[in-house]
Motif scaffolding. Sequence first.
Motif, PDB file in Angstrom:
ATOM      1  N   THR A 463       0.752  -1.138  -0.017  1.00 43.65           N
ATOM      2  CA  THR A 463      -0.034   0.018  -0.139  1.00 43.65           C
ATOM      3  C   THR A 463       1.009   1.276   0.029  1.00 43.65           C
ATOM      4  O   THR A 463       1.634   1.437   0.667  1.00 43.65           O
ATOM      5  CB  THR A 463      -1.059  -0.068   1.104  1.00 43.65           C
ATOM      6  N   GLY A 464       0.618   2.273  -0.732  1.00 38.69           N
ATOM      7  CA  GLY A 464       1.277   3.511  -0.910  1.00 38.69           C
ATOM      8  C   GLY A 464       2.593   3.418  -1.753  1.00 38.69           C
ATOM      9  O   GLY A 464       3.243   4.435  -1.938  1.00 38.69           O
ATOM     10  N   ARG A 465       3.046   2.128  -2.210  1.00 33.96           N
ATOM     11  CA  ARG A 465       4.485   1.875  -2.962  1.00 33.96           C
ATOM     12  C   ARG A 465       4.075   2.533  -4.456  1.00 33.96           C
ATOM     13  O   ARG A 465       2.896   2.403  -4.919  1.00 33.96           O
ATOM     14  CB  ARG A 465       4.961   0.658  -2.639  1.00 33.96           C
ATOM     15  N   PRO A 466       5.078   3.034  -5.247  1.00 32.61           N
ATOM     16  CA  PRO A 466       4.901   3.109  -6.381  1.00 32.61           C
ATOM     17  C   PRO A 466       4.512   2.053  -7.260  1.00 32.61           C
ATOM     18  O   PRO A 466       4.997   0.914  -7.179  1.00 32.61           O
ATOM     19  CB  PRO A 466       6.380   3.418  -7.051  1.00 32.61           C
ATOM     20  N   GLY A 467       3.514   1.995  -8.195  1.00 34.31           N
ATOM     21  CA  GLY A 467       3.027   1.169  -8.962  1.00 34.31           C
ATOM     22  C   GLY A 467       1.632   0.447  -8.152  1.00 34.31           C
ATOM     23  O   GLY A 467       1.149  -0.519  -8.822  1.00 34.31           O
ATOM     24  N   ASP A 468       1.413   0.670  -6.793  1.00 29.25           N
ATOM     25  CA  ASP A 468       0.142   0.228  -6.368  1.00 29.25           C
ATOM     26  C   ASP A 468      -1.112   0.874  -7.232  1.00 29.25           C
ATOM     27  O   ASP A 468      -1.009   1.953  -7.209  1.00 29.25           O
ATOM     28  CB  ASP A 468       0.263   0.700  -4.732  1.00 29.25           C
ATOM     29  N   VAL A 469      -1.801  -0.251  -7.324  1.00 32.70           N
ATOM     30  CA  VAL A 469      -3.222   0.250  -8.184  1.00 32.70           C
ATOM     31  C   VAL A 469      -4.251   0.091  -7.036  1.00 32.70           C
ATOM     32  O   VAL A 469      -5.439   0.281  -7.566  1.00 32.70           O
ATOM     33  CB  VAL A 469      -3.441  -0.805  -9.352  1.00 32.70           C
ATOM     34  N   SER A 470      -4.109  -0.064  -5.751  1.00 33.83           N
ATOM     35  CA  SER A 470      -5.215   0.032  -5.125  1.00 33.83           C
ATOM     36  C   SER A 470      -5.953   1.573  -4.905  1.00 33.83           C
ATOM     37  O   SER A 470      -7.170   1.385  -4.574  1.00 33.83           O
ATOM     38  CB  SER A 470      -4.931  -0.352  -3.633  1.00 33.83           C
ATOM     39  N   GLY A 471      -5.308   2.377  -4.917  1.00 32.23           N
ATOM     40  CA  GLY A 471      -5.898   3.822  -4.997  1.00 32.23           C
ATOM     41  C   GLY A 471      -6.786   4.108  -6.375  1.00 32.23           C
ATOM     42  O   GLY A 471      -7.970   4.505  -6.297  1.00 32.23           O
ATOM     43  N   VAL A 472      -6.284   3.317  -7.659  1.00 35.23           N
ATOM     44  CA  VAL A 472      -7.050   3.341  -8.726  1.00 35.23           C
ATOM     45  C   VAL A 472      -8.671   2.660  -8.522  1.00 35.23           C
ATOM     46  O   VAL A 472      -9.780   3.359  -8.966  1.00 35.23           O
ATOM     47  CB  VAL A 472      -6.215   2.991  -9.834  1.00 35.23           C
ATOM     48  N   LEU A 473      -8.410   1.483  -7.911  1.00 36.46           N
ATOM     49  CA  LEU A 473      -9.390   0.448  -7.642  1.00 36.46           C
ATOM     50  C   LEU A 473     -10.571   1.290  -6.810  1.00 36.46           C
ATOM     51  O   LEU A 473     -11.659   1.241  -6.932  1.00 36.46           O
ATOM     52  CB  LEU A 473      -8.873  -0.679  -7.138  1.00 36.46           C
ATOM     53  N   ALA A 474      -9.995   1.918  -5.667  1.00 37.82           N
ATOM     54  CA  ALA A 474     -10.799   2.550  -4.887  1.00 37.82           C
ATOM     55  C   ALA A 474     -11.503   3.716  -5.244  1.00 37.82           C
ATOM     56  O   ALA A 474     -12.752   3.915  -5.148  1.00 37.82           O
ATOM     57  CB  ALA A 474      -9.955   3.146  -3.413  1.00 37.82           C
ATOM     58  N   ASP A 475     -10.902   4.408  -6.236  1.00 38.02           N
ATOM     59  CA  ASP A 475     -11.680   5.475  -6.882  1.00 38.02           C
ATOM     60  C   ASP A 475     -12.709   4.815  -7.836  1.00 38.02           C
ATOM     61  O   ASP A 475     -13.765   5.516  -7.919  1.00 38.02           O
ATOM     62  CB  ASP A 475     -10.567   6.206  -7.716  1.00 38.02           C
ATOM     63  N   ARG A 476     -12.522   3.833  -8.458  1.00 36.73           N
ATOM     64  CA  ARG A 476     -13.414   3.233  -9.348  1.00 36.73           C
ATOM     65  C   ARG A 476     -14.897   2.757  -8.604  1.00 36.73           C
ATOM     66  O   ARG A 476     -15.747   2.670  -8.986  1.00 36.73           O
ATOM     67  CB  ARG A 476     -12.850   2.175 -10.136  1.00 36.73           C
ATOM     68  N   VAL A 477     -14.317   2.090  -7.219  1.00 31.71           N
ATOM     69  CA  VAL A 477     -15.487   1.545  -6.540  1.00 31.71           C
ATOM     70  C   VAL A 477     -16.375   2.839  -5.822  1.00 31.71           C
ATOM     71  O   VAL A 477     -17.281   2.774  -5.554  1.00 31.71           O
ATOM     72  CB  VAL A 477     -14.991   0.703  -5.394  1.00 31.71           C
ATOM     73  N   ALA A 478     -15.646   3.906  -5.739  1.00 31.52           N
ATOM     74  CA  ALA A 478     -16.291   4.915  -5.257  1.00 31.52           C
ATOM     75  C   ALA A 478     -17.442   5.437  -6.275  1.00 31.52           C
ATOM     76  O   ALA A 478     -18.596   6.058  -5.898  1.00 31.52           O
ATOM     77  CB  ALA A 478     -15.284   6.111  -5.017  1.00 31.52           C
ATOM     78  N   LEU A 479     -17.093   5.123  -7.453  1.00 26.25           N
ATOM     79  CA  LEU A 479     -18.440   5.375  -8.281  1.00 26.25           C
ATOM     80  C   LEU A 479     -19.574   4.646  -8.077  1.00 26.25           C
ATOM     81  O   LEU A 479     -20.710   5.219  -8.462  1.00 26.25           O
ATOM     82  CB  LEU A 479     -18.097   5.227  -9.828  1.00 26.25           C
ATOM     83  N   LEU A 480     -19.656   3.490  -7.344  1.00 25.38           N
ATOM     84  CA  LEU A 480     -20.676   2.736  -6.998  1.00 25.38           C
ATOM     85  C   LEU A 480     -21.165   3.248  -5.612  1.00 25.38           C
ATOM     86  O   LEU A 480     -22.130   2.723  -5.271  1.00 25.38           O
ATOM     87  CB  LEU A 480     -20.336   1.262  -7.037  1.00 25.38           C
TER      88      LEU A 480
END
Length: 706
Positions: A463-480
């Motif tokens: 979490t928080g390292r370069p290349g971590d995609v959890s933030g992008v996934l969280a932003d997409r889940v936020a749409l729902l």
Amino acid sequence: MDSDGTQDARRAQANPVPRPAGPPEPPAVPPRPSVPPRPDGSAFLTWLRTPRPEAAPGVWRFGYRPRPDEEPEVIPGRQLISGALIAFLVGWLIWSLLQNGYLGTWWWIPFDLIVPDSWRGGDSRIGQVGNVVVYQGYQVLVALAIMVAAGRLGRWGEVWRRFVAPRFRRPRPRQTAPAPADDPAAWNQLRAAGAVEAAERLARDARAGLMRDVDHARIARAWQGVRSGRHSLASFTSAVLKDGAAACLHPSGERDLPARLARHDLVTGQVRLGTTADDARNPYAYRGTGLALGPDLLGTSLLAVGPAGSGKTGTVVRPLAESLCLQALAGRAAVVVVGAAGAMLGPADAYDVVVRIGNPESVHDLDLYGGTTDPDEVAAILAEALVGDLADPHPGSDSRRSTTVLAQLLGPFRAVHGRFPSVPELRGLLDGAPGPMGELRTALQQAGQDSLLRELDARERQTGRPGDVSGVLADRVALLDRPAFAGFFDTSGQSRPFSLKALDHPVRVRIDLPERGHADASRMLARLVLAQFTASVAVREDRSLFACLILDDATGVVTPEAVRGIQRLRSAHAGAVLTLRTLDDVPRPLRGPLLGATGCRVALSGLTPWDGQDFAEVWGKEWTEARDVTDRQIIAETPAGKAVHMLRRVITGKAPTARAVTVRQVERERWSASELAHAVPPGHAVLSLTNVKGEHAPPLLVDLRD
């Protein structure tokens, strides 16, 4: 087909408006009871007995009459009549010359060989009569020979067939009743298997007008189940003897749709979309025939591209959805139709399940995880829905990392709670919030799940390292995770979620997406449904049921994994129907693979030249015969030649010319980008077809309004 009264009763008003009070009216004399009309099944029997010969892919087989592959040479009418008249005049001239002796007496040599010498110059009455009879008969024979020769040269037979015979021809009644051994209304296959009483009951219901096309298709499907061993003959026979044409009903209890807009033939499973235009670019065998689609063609998937207003929904999607809903009522198909809320995809009564995402009045919910209990499978499907459109369409994309991140969270959560997280819970875990992660760690420690603890530790380290995609996934889940979707995607068991695992049954599903104000969420949900569909149909136990997904707007849905999933549908007895306003809505590296993955391609009118270029490339080129014609006028120098040329000009309407024709083979595009962009009339489309057997039809110009 006419309704049986159940649908009419449903439309009746429950609380009629009361009439104003007034003096009581005198009782009216009741009308005399009339004899109700006797039900008649002649229309149904005529439909059932209509021939449906085998035909090329896409041909509407109902009442089809095959045509030759090559177009016969048709002589212009003026030239045909003038040639016949000239041949008659030439024949008459030759006969006159023979009669007057201008051509000599050589043509009397056969007569001299026939008549005996005793008849010539004799005074006997027999000789005189015989001589006259033979003389007259010989003249008639010569006249007939001249007439036959003139008729062949002048094509009198063609003149008779084209201009005279149609005026005396009477329409012959269509022979709709085949031989008893081939009568589909006799249910001979049941009789051969020993179910004679069931066959008699079905035949009586058909003659009495109690059977519909859906009933016939449904019972035929049930009989296939008996032959394959899925059902017993005794249970089938008892159901037919009890209910007749209403036997083996769909779980909904419906025997037809509330309304039909297209022409369907449930014997062949086809729905008619239009008529192949009488155009020189179409093969002659297809010109003027009906164009129809069925499961054999939809099994290779279909892509329709056309701008807004070109008729994608009304002329392609709506008829296909209607056809598949009818086949679902017959127990032969399962269909999922996905479109924007308010799209003309059929009334709600035509479906078993209607999911209105974002509408609080929706009875059903959508299962976010597709009814799957495997965390790894769920992670792959959910990653495709969330970030599939962001992935690089080449190897080494972020899809695998997204799948790994989701699996590291979904597996531990399910092990602790026995379910997958809700949308707010999943968003909190992807954000890496201390509260949700700490609660999950504590629950895992109490349950002794050491292996899953290591998964959680790995997720926290990344979490928080370069290349971590959890933030992008969280932003997409936020749409729902919006107030409009607060009552949806529930995982606690309090709602009625629909899962695509139900495609093992003949179910009719419509999913309305909230495009207004939630365009990104709608595209993400469309990718989710497509991913769940391709994953679910691949693991079905019974693949005799055709499954089809219809996406009314596939903008933002086409991803590398989606293309690979569409390619696998054919082997799973399933297909997908996708529509696009333009191919620009698909990433450039995926346009070619998408057109290659779909066997049926439709280019509607109004296409841009850039989209036309992609279709022209996938349709390829063909060898055609090019003719270079050079005409040189002939100048007559003699009076006789000038008279002949004048006569020829009167007959043909053209000056006499010497024509030089050069024929060569050239390779040309079947349909060029310019023709697709500018030569397709409104309401028309150019489409190519391929069935599951590999047979294909070349690009055809079709009138979708007929």
